[in-house]
Design an enzyme around this catalytic site. Structure first.
Site, PDB file in Angstrom:
ATOM      1  N   HIS A 126     -12.181  -1.953   1.408  1.00 21.61           N
ATOM      2  CA  HIS A 126     -12.017  -1.061   0.257  1.00 21.61           C
ATOM      3  C   HIS A 126     -11.534   0.300   0.748  1.00 21.61           C
ATOM      4  O   HIS A 126     -11.787   0.688   1.893  1.00 21.61           O
ATOM      5  CB  HIS A 126     -13.349  -0.880  -0.468  1.00 21.61           C
ATOM      6  CG  HIS A 126     -13.809  -2.098  -1.197  1.00 21.61           C
ATOM      7  ND1 HIS A 126     -14.792  -2.047  -2.162  1.00 21.61           N
ATOM      8  CD2 HIS A 126     -13.439  -3.409  -1.107  1.00 21.61           C
ATOM      9  CE1 HIS A 126     -15.007  -3.257  -2.626  1.00 21.61           C
ATOM     10  NE2 HIS A 126     -14.200  -4.105  -2.006  1.00 21.61           N
TER      11      HIS A 126
ATOM     12  N   GLU B  65     -12.593   3.256   0.215  1.00 22.40           N
ATOM     13  CA  GLU B  65     -13.673   4.132   0.685  1.00 22.40           C
ATOM     14  C   GLU B  65     -14.117   3.760   2.097  1.00 22.40           C
ATOM     15  O   GLU B  65     -14.322   4.638   2.947  1.00 22.40           O
ATOM     16  CB  GLU B  65     -14.892   4.058  -0.233  1.00 22.40           C
ATOM     17  CG  GLU B  65     -14.616   4.417  -1.668  1.00 22.40           C
ATOM     18  CD  GLU B  65     -14.308   3.204  -2.532  1.00 22.40           C
ATOM     19  OE1 GLU B  65     -13.449   2.370  -2.143  1.00 22.40           O
ATOM     20  OE2 GLU B  65     -14.917   3.086  -3.604  1.00 22.40           O
TER      21      GLU B  65
END
Length: 151
Positions: free
Chosen positions: A59, A61
């Site tokens: 992801h 993040e």
């Protein structure tokens, strides 16, 4: 007396995260982008790469946290702000907690998989959270991606 204008505000950095989301969109990844900022300087940029890397943990993040830790030479991001176009999922929120990110700014809420639906809260109580920065733009790119996918 004129008011000082900070060109490096939450909107500026969210636009940078949106640029990353646009790269993800072009790569046929779910269009989420993230940047990590330290002292008004972007030290990491990332976008979702789960398809490209065949890795469910890739992801935006997670990749941005890893890159930021490498940039500052340590695992804690205590004086850093994470800008992300979509509310982090619970996995990413856990990483944000462990990395000790000081501030999280996100654009669009994720009502299905976002960390905020959990009780008790996942992020550390001292983490500053700012919601809804450029929300319409952040939501629009995700909506467009899924509309395109359904055709």
């Amino acid at each position: 007396m004129s008011e000082l204008i900070n060109p490096f505000d939450d909107n500026y950095f969210m636009r940078q995260a949106l640029q990353e989301a646009e790269v993800a969109f072009e790569e046929e990844e779910i269009p989420v982008g993230a940047v990590v900022v330290w002292k008004n300087r972007i030290i990491a940029r990332a976008h979702n790469q789960t398809e490209r890397l065949s890795d469910v943990t890739a992801h935006a993040e997670m990749l941005a946290i890893t890159a930021a830790a490498n940039a500052i030479g340590g695992k804690y991001l205590k004086d850093c702000t994470l800008y992300v176009t979509m509310e982090p999922c619970t996995m990413c929120a856990g990483a944000i907690f462990w990395a000790q990110v000081s501030k999280v700014v996100f654009g669009a809420a994720d009502l299905k998989r976002g960390y905020e639906r959990l009780d008790p809260p996942v992020l550390h109580g001292k983490t500053e959270i700012v919601r809804g920065i450029m929300q319409a733009e952040c939501q629009a790119i995700v909506d467009e991606f899924f509309q395109k996918l359904r055709k």
